[in-house]
Design a protein around this motif. Structure first.
Motif, mmCIF file in Angstrom:
data_model
loop_
_atom_site.group_PDB
_atom_site.id
_atom_site.type_symbol
_atom_site.label_atom_id
_atom_site.label_comp_id
_atom_site.label_asym_id
_atom_site.label_seq_id
_atom_site.Cartn_x
_atom_site.Cartn_y
_atom_site.Cartn_z
ATOM 1 N N THR A 216 -1.095 -22.993 12.765
ATOM 2 C CA THR A 216 -1.493 -23.761 11.585
ATOM 3 C C THR A 216 -0.332 -23.816 10.589
ATOM 4 N N LEU A 217 0.056 -25.020 10.256
ATOM 5 C CA LEU A 217 1.162 -25.212 9.337
ATOM 6 C C LEU A 217 0.614 -25.749 8.022
ATOM 7 N N SER A 218 1.315 -25.400 6.944
ATOM 8 C CA SER A 218 0.848 -25.889 5.647
ATOM 9 C C SER A 218 1.615 -27.163 5.282
ATOM 10 N N PRO A 219 1.012 -28.039 4.453
ATOM 11 C CA PRO A 219 1.673 -29.303 4.131
ATOM 12 C C PRO A 219 2.777 -29.139 3.076
ATOM 13 N N SER A 220 3.842 -29.934 3.204
ATOM 14 C CA SER A 220 4.902 -29.950 2.198
ATOM 15 C C SER A 220 4.501 -30.895 1.069
ATOM 16 N N GLN A 221 5.384 -31.091 0.097
ATOM 17 C CA GLN A 221 5.109 -32.000 -1.019
ATOM 18 C C GLN A 221 4.756 -33.407 -0.524
ATOM 19 N N THR A 222 5.414 -33.808 0.577
ATOM 20 C CA THR A 222 5.175 -35.147 1.096
ATOM 21 C C THR A 222 4.020 -35.168 2.089
ATOM 22 N N GLY A 223 3.362 -34.018 2.281
ATOM 23 C CA GLY A 223 2.224 -33.982 3.184
ATOM 24 C C GLY A 223 2.580 -33.657 4.626
ATOM 25 N N ASP A 224 3.872 -33.538 4.939
ATOM 26 C CA ASP A 224 4.264 -33.176 6.299
ATOM 27 C C ASP A 224 3.969 -31.701 6.534
ATOM 28 N N PRO A 225 3.543 -31.366 7.759
ATOM 29 C CA PRO A 225 3.350 -29.944 8.037
ATOM 30 C C PRO A 225 4.707 -29.230 8.113
ATOM 31 N N VAL A 226 4.810 -28.081 7.468
ATOM 32 C CA VAL A 226 6.068 -27.321 7.540
ATOM 33 C C VAL A 226 5.803 -25.897 8.023
ATOM 34 N N PHE A 227 6.824 -25.302 8.607
ATOM 35 C CA PHE A 227 6.696 -23.945 9.130
ATOM 36 C C PHE A 227 6.785 -22.935 7.997
ATOM 37 N N PRO A 228 5.937 -21.908 8.051
ATOM 38 C CA PRO A 228 6.128 -20.818 7.101
ATOM 39 C C PRO A 228 7.409 -20.055 7.458
ATOM 40 N N HIS A 229 8.049 -19.464 6.476
ATOM 41 C CA HIS A 229 9.302 -18.752 6.742
ATOM 42 C C HIS A 229 9.409 -17.575 5.780
ATOM 43 N N ILE A 230 10.415 -16.752 5.975
ATOM 44 C CA ILE A 230 10.712 -15.678 5.027
ATOM 45 C C ILE A 230 12.181 -15.775 4.624
ATOM 46 N N ARG A 231 12.420 -16.065 3.385
ATOM 47 C CA ARG A 231 13.765 -16.119 2.792
ATOM 48 C C ARG A 231 14.735 -17.105 3.458
ATOM 49 N N LEU A 232 14.223 -18.076 4.176
ATOM 50 C CA LEU A 232 15.102 -19.115 4.704
ATOM 51 C C LEU A 232 15.764 -19.862 3.539
ATOM 52 N N ASP A 233 15.004 -20.015 2.436
ATOM 53 C CA ASP A 233 15.544 -20.725 1.270
ATOM 54 C C ASP A 233 16.696 -19.954 0.634
ATOM 55 N N ARG A 234 16.592 -18.630 0.606
ATOM 56 C CA ARG A 234 17.678 -17.854 0.007
ATOM 57 C C ARG A 234 18.911 -17.872 0.889
ATOM 58 N N ALA A 235 18.690 -17.871 2.208
ATOM 59 C CA ALA A 235 19.820 -17.979 3.132
ATOM 60 C C ALA A 235 20.549 -19.306 2.890
ATOM 61 N N LEU A 236 19.770 -20.375 2.805
ATOM 62 C CA LEU A 236 20.340 -21.698 2.592
ATOM 63 C C LEU A 236 21.104 -21.763 1.269
ATOM 64 N N ASP A 237 20.538 -21.140 0.241
ATOM 65 C CA ASP A 237 21.188 -21.175 -1.060
ATOM 66 C C ASP A 237 22.549 -20.486 -1.025
ATOM 67 N N PHE A 238 22.614 -19.337 -0.355
ATOM 68 C CA PHE A 238 23.899 -18.642 -0.261
ATOM 69 C C PHE A 238 24.903 -19.473 0.546
ATOM 70 N N LEU A 239 24.414 -20.145 1.588
ATOM 71 C CA LEU A 239 25.330 -20.845 2.490
ATOM 72 C C LEU A 239 25.837 -22.168 1.929
ATOM 73 N N ILE A 240 24.973 -22.919 1.213
ATOM 74 C CA ILE A 240 25.431 -24.236 0.763
ATOM 75 C C ILE A 240 25.130 -24.552 -0.700
ATOM 76 N N GLY A 241 24.316 -23.721 -1.369
ATOM 77 C CA GLY A 241 23.870 -24.050 -2.727
ATOM 78 C C GLY A 241 25.012 -24.363 -3.684
ATOM 79 N N ASP A 242 26.086 -23.566 -3.650
ATOM 80 C CA ASP A 242 27.190 -23.750 -4.596
ATOM 81 C C ASP A 242 27.920 -25.073 -4.373
ATOM 82 N N LYS A 243 27.828 -25.617 -3.159
ATOM 83 C CA LYS A 243 28.504 -26.893 -2.871
ATOM 84 C C LYS A 243 27.700 -28.077 -3.391
ATOM 85 N N MET A 244 26.500 -27.786 -3.868
ATOM 86 C CA MET A 244 25.675 -28.853 -4.417
ATOM 87 C C MET A 244 25.436 -28.602 -5.898
ATOM 88 N N ALA A 245 26.359 -27.906 -6.524
ATOM 89 C CA ALA A 245 26.178 -27.555 -7.942
ATOM 90 C C ALA A 245 26.487 -28.763 -8.822
#
Ligand code: GDP
Length: 481
Positions: free
Chosen positions: A452-481
């Motif tokens: 069972t996946l939960s819906p994203s803002q656009t209603g698409d089903p997305v996978f639950p994760h743990i700290r994938l967002d923080r990993a992404l932020d460390f890897l590319i966040g500063d390049k999108m500052a």
């Protein structure tokens, strides 16, 4: 090394955006780790989260509402296979969902990210664009870097002395027997080369099997051949040096030529065309599988990681590695599958990860690159609960173990959801590296992907994760500052 430096100059050239004629900034993110560390899942989940606009509160451009959108871009590189995102996603979204096929070779995929810069000046020029090139490659291939400075004779001597160690007796015996039946000075023939290469490969694979994981040894392609399976560049084995200079037509000379071909056709192009062009790197580590297998496997994972990570070290004895790593300025170490533990144990998993990579980082700094360690789950297959046991409340994880998995007397059927207390990770990781009375009992099972996946803002089903967002932020966040 000047010639390699020259070659690198070409490889590092900017890639122009053919459609607009302008140069869109491109960030090349390497994703690596030993076999089954979680590369395929990490990349698939990362792309899916970005494409569906999943909520990623730990990723600054999204948290600040500046990420406008992401799309898959045209594959930029004719010579590199495309990461099979759609197939992997289909497996994970199937009924029932299954884990996709793991990484076997290098592949790549480009995402184009549109965002609003946080800088006032930059934002006056409208929206900004970043190409994110994700490069997936087996960590085993990194074991090959030291070969570039080793002759066939040197490598053979090292490989044979390792094969002759008592700890490897069982795995190495068939290969050493085969070796005994060939005189290196005899006339070369392909059948002999194949027999030896097959026996040598079987020995390397056996050493690395789950049951008795010994250190992972080069050549890396013997463990992860990619598309080269069976090709002459992979049909060689170490031989003892003959007393006299071997004739050109001898078996020894033939295998020496193949070893040199392996270096020039396989190893050098990979480092030059792919590794040397990376800007950022994530190294995924499946610490839990090693913990399950016991202290010998943990110590061995540490050794394997130390060899793999030597590619990122500056000032290592290998002058070539310095040339190859001059671009990478951030390295993230991620302990994967953190969803197999209750969140109260995640900090300890990070401590274990730090201990595993400590050897590699202590000896030399990573090229002045910034490093960080995180416990993550790219796709969370479990949720949390608790059970009462003898007056104690134990934190559990809840999920459906894969069919055929066993724990004690129980064999799971792949249909029944269970609550599992996987054990307590120790506060001090040292007890995990050697057999002592206090080595804790740990049980990690493989779980089926979430249904069972939960819906994203656009209603698409997305996978639950743990700290994938923080990993992404460390890897590319500063390049999108
Ligand atoms: P690689 O491509 O060889 O590095 O490894 P994969 O990405 O294919 O992962 C290997 C296996 O690990 C998968 O088939 C899953 O069973 C498991 N796995 C990977 N990531 C996760 C995760 O985030 N959570 C859980 N529970 N299992 C995972």
């Amino acid at each position: 090394p000047t010639t390699i430096a020259d070659e690198l100059g070409i490889a590092l050239g900017n890639l122009a955006d053919a459609a607009t004629g302008t140069v869109t900034p491109t960030l090349r993110l390497g994703v690596t780790g030993l076999s089954r560390a979680g590369k395929t899942i990490f990349i698939t989940a990362l792309i899916h989260n970005l494409l569906t606009g999943a909520r990623l509160p730990g990723f600054a451009p999204m948290a600040e509402g500046r990420l406008i959108g992401a799309r898959l871009a045209e594959h930029p590189d004719n010579a590199t296979p495309r990461f099979a995102y759609e197939n992997h996603l289909a497996a994970l979204m199937g009924t029932p969902p299954v884990w996709p096929e793991s990484t076997r070779r290098i592949s790549q995929l480009r995402l184009t990210l549109r965002y609003q810069s946080a800088s006032w000046i930059k934002s006056q020029f409208g929206t900004s664009t970043l190409n994110l090139d994700i490069v997936d490659y087996p960590g085993e291939w990194l074991l090959d870097l030291p070969l570039l400075t080793k002759s066939y004779a040197q490598w053979s001597e090292e490989a044979l002395s390792l094969a002759n160690r008592p700890a490897r007796a069982q795995e190495a015996k068939p290969f050493l027997d085969a070796l005994g039946s060939f005189d290196p000075a005899r006339e070369a023939d392909d059948a002999a080369a194949e027999t030896l290469a097959t026996a040598f490969t079987a020995y390397l694979r056996a050493s690395k099997g789950d049951a008795r994981a010994l250190s992972t040894l080069p050549p890396g392609r013997f463990l992860m051949p990619g598309d080269l399976e069976g090709s002459p560049a992979l049909t060689f084995a170490p031989l003892p040096a003959p007393a006299a200079t071997p004739r050109h037509s001898s078996l020894y000379a033939m295998l020496e030529r193949r070893y040199e071909a392996y270096k020039s056709v396989v190893v050098r192009p990979f480092f030059r065309d792919h590794f040397a062009r990376l800007d950022r790197q994530i190294v995924l580590v499946d610490a839990l599988r090693a913990l399950n297998a016991g202290p010998e496997a943990v110590a061995d994972l540490e050794t394997a990681l130390t060899s793999v990570l030597s590619c990122f070290r500056q000032g290592s004895s290998n002058p070539i590695s310095r040339l190859f790593t001059r671009k990478i300025d951030r390295i993230l170490f991620a302990a994967t599958k953190a969803d197999l533990l209750h969140h109260t144990s995640h900090a300890r998993l990070e401590t274990i990860l730090n201990r595993l990579v400590a050897n590699a980082s202590r000896r030399a700094k990573f090229h002045g690159a910034e490093t960080r360690s995180l416990a993550i789950a790219a796709i969370r297959a479990t949720h949390e609960g608790s059970v009462k046991h003898g007056g104690e409340t134990l934190p559990t994880i809840i999920g459906t173990p894969e069919n055929g998995q066993r724990l004690g007397e129980t064999t799971y059927d792949g249909k029944t959801e269970i609550a599992l207390f996987p054990g307590d990770l120790p506060e001090n990781p040292d007890s995990l590296f050697k057999s002592v009375d206090s080595t804790p009992e740990l049980n990690f099972l493989r779980f089926l992907p979430p249904k069972t996946l939960s819906p994203s803002q656009t209603g698409d089903p997305v996978f639950p994760h743990i700290r994938l967002d923080r990993a992404l932020d460390f890897l590319i966040g500063d390049k999108m500052a």
